[in-house]
Design an enzyme around this catalytic site. Structure first.
Site, short mmCIF file in Angstrom:
data_model
loop_
_atom_site.label_atom_id
_atom_site.label_comp_id
_atom_site.label_asym_id
_atom_site.label_seq_id
_atom_site.Cartn_x
_atom_site.Cartn_y
_atom_site.Cartn_z
N GLU A 161 1.11 -6.01 -15.62
CA GLU A 161 0.67 -4.72 -15.07
C GLU A 161 1.39 -3.49 -15.59
O GLU A 161 2.10 -2.81 -14.84
CB GLU A 161 0.78 -4.75 -13.54
N GLU A 348 -3.94 -12.92 -10.63
CA GLU A 348 -3.54 -12.67 -9.24
C GLU A 348 -4.76 -12.24 -8.44
O GLU A 348 -5.61 -11.49 -8.95
CB GLU A 348 -2.53 -11.51 -9.12
C1 GBH Z 1 0.68 -6.97 -7.88
O1 GBH Z 1 0.53 -5.63 -8.05
C2 GBH Z 1 1.99 -7.41 -8.42
O2 GBH Z 1 1.88 -7.97 -9.70
C3 GBH Z 1 2.75 -8.31 -7.50
O3 GBH Z 1 4.08 -8.43 -7.91
C4 GBH Z 1 2.62 -7.83 -6.08
O4 GBH Z 1 3.43 -8.55 -5.19
C5 GBH Z 1 1.19 -7.93 -5.70
O5 GBH Z 1 0.38 -7.26 -6.57
C6 GBH Z 1 0.88 -7.43 -4.30
O6 GBH Z 1 1.15 -6.08 -4.20
O7 GBH Z 1 -4.86 3.13 -5.21
O8 GBH Z 1 -2.56 3.85 -5.00
O9 GBH Z 1 -3.43 2.21 -3.46
C7 GBH Z 1 -0.62 -5.05 -7.53
C8 GBH Z 1 -0.75 -3.68 -8.00
C9 GBH Z 1 -2.48 -3.05 -6.43
C10 GBH Z 1 -1.50 -1.55 -8.05
C11 GBH Z 1 -3.34 -1.96 -5.96
C12 GBH Z 1 -2.30 -0.48 -7.58
C13 GBH Z 1 -3.76 0.38 -5.92
C14 GBH Z 1 -2.94 1.57 -5.88
N1 GBH Z 1 -1.65 -2.79 -7.48
N2 GBH Z 1 -3.04 -0.72 -6.45
S1 GBH Z 1 -3.51 2.79 -4.80
#
Ligand code: GBH
Length: 437
Positions: A161, A348
């Protein structure tokens, strides 16, 4: 519909589960450093102990085996292997070899991420992802991992990511190094791409026969209305969130509209052509982390993009992310249209909900449903010949959820953080039954 080698798996990352933050010569990462300062993490929690997977991995792999889970996506802790990011710590290498041995004994195949956000703090001191030499440093780390672990591992993910590394670390400031500077964030994104590409190329040069690629967090973008302004804003947001990361690696250029905005409003120069050629086509597959969709409408408030996310009701998880399985289908469909032959993996997908223990059991019906609905989409994608190779659930264990600390639980296995006792939740039993079928 599911070929024999379709990979049903579960996913974790090193800092979120291992604990043992200082054991056996491990160095300090930016997350160790960040979480030890007050007011950074909910309740000032940190990953010092986490799930103590460092010591309890034999028990964890036994649970995996009992559930019939044969594929496991995990990450390596760079600071165990190289405490300062450069020099080798044999004890770290021995630890992972033992861990891979244990997986093998239990019939579990690893899918290994090199970098899931825990940069060596010593490297941060010299600029971290902004250092002009970071891609060489990363290449060297990757090479050491390939040399030592290829006996066990033939599927690699370079970086997890980049969007989050860039926007959490250099825009929002809720992740280390907590810089708030958009222009610098974009230089970081380019350095991540170069680092990824160097790791990819050295792997191929060393003549390994496995697969290596990248994992992106992708969010299908829906325009709020058919209004021209909303349509245009949605497109720009899609470039900001998704295409900025997909295009350089899979097409060899950054998306045009947003590049123009960055040029006009941030004075960002375009990146060198030779570097973009170097980055182009450096992924054997695309790893996708899918959690939610985003609906975008035009807004004059946001000066940079003129976009604004809108919530329109529906069901939300504890993270306040919308439950929207159809979005996963749209995402897969669009990607397979644009990149017809590209192998895709869901690396994921999962949900945080509050859990309650009742007579030693956890009836997490909402997480179970979330998983079920998304697996239905996976089935539909397979029926429609989308080139999907695997599905990895986030997460195997409840774990340290970054700035939310331990307050958010994503696991299909519950962790009692006082006793380190593990309890398989109903969602875990359900997933197990799907895999066995
Ligand atoms: C993952 O990131 C990670 O890889 C992991 O480590 C983590 O534990 C898991 O997800 C759960 O969080 O529009 O501002 O609300 C997820 C990353 C999810 C990034 C949703 C941005 C929306 C941002 N993201 N997200 S917002």
């Amino acid at each position: 519909m599911f070929e024999k080698d379709f990979e049903w798996g579960v996913s974790t990352s090193a800092y979120q589960i291992e604990g043992a933050w200082k054991k056996d010569g491990k160095g300090i990462s930016i997350w160790d450093e960040f979480s030890h300062q007050i007011n950074h993490i909910k309740n000032d929690e940190n990953g010092d102990i986490a799930c103590n997977h460092y010591e309890l991995y034999p028990e964890d792999f036994k649970i995996m085996k009992d559930l019939g889970i044969k594929n496991y996506r995990m990450s390596l802790s760079w600071t165990r292997i190289m405490p300062d990011g450069v020099n080798i710590n044999q004890k770290g290498i021995i630890f992972y070899k033992k861990l891979f041995e244990e997986m093998k004994k239990n019939g579990i195949k690893p899918f290994v991420t090199l970098y899931h956000w825990d940069l060596p703090y010593e490297l941060q001191k010299i600029g971290g992802w902004e250092n002009p030499n970071i891609s060489d440093i990363f290449e060297n780390y990757a090479k050491i991992c390939f040399e030592n672990f290829s006996e066990y591992v033939d599927k690699w993910i370079t970086i997890n990511e980049p969007w989050v590394i860039v926007n959490g670390g250099y825009v929002g400031g809720d992740m280390p190094p907590a810089v708030k500077d958009r222009k610098r964030s974009l230089i970081v994104s380019h350095n991540l791409n170069l680092s990824h590409a160097k790791a990819y190329k050295i792997y191929k040069k060393m003549n390994y026969k496995g697969k290596i690629g990248i994992t992106l967090n992708l969010v299908p973008i829906y325009p709020y209305s058919k209004d021209k302004k909303d349509l245009e804003s949605a497109e720009i947001y899609d470039e900001f969130f998704n295409k900025w990361y997909i295009y350089p690696i899979f097409k060899g250029y950054y998306p045009k509209k947003i590049s123009q905005i960055y040029k006009e409003k941030l004075n960002l120069n375009s990146f060198p052509e030779d570097e973009l050629n170097y980055i182009k086509n450096t992924s054997d597959f695309l790893g996708i982390n899918y959690y939610m969709r985003t609906i975008i409408k035009y807004s004059s408030e946001n000066k940079l993009f003129n976009t604004e996310p809108v919530e329109i009701g529906g069901e939300y998880t504890e993270m306040k992310w919308e439950v929207y399985p159809e979005g996963l289908y749209k995402l897969l469909k669009d990607l397979s249209k644009e990149f017809p032959k590209m192998p895709l993996y869901i690396t994921e997908n999962g949900a945080a909900y509050q859990d309650e223990i009742e007579n030693g059991e956890i009836h997490d019906i909402r997480r179970l449903n979330y998983i079920k609905e998304h697996i239905d989409v996976i089935k539909k994608a397979k029926e429609n010949n989308i080139n999907l190779k695997g599905y990895y659930l986030w997460s195997f264990l409840d774990n340290f959820e970054w700035s939310a600390g331990y307050s958010k639980r994503f696991g299909i296995v519950y962790i009692d953080y006082k006793t380190q006792k593990r309890i398989v939740k109903d969602s875990g039993k359900f997933y197990s039954s799907i895999i066995k079928k």
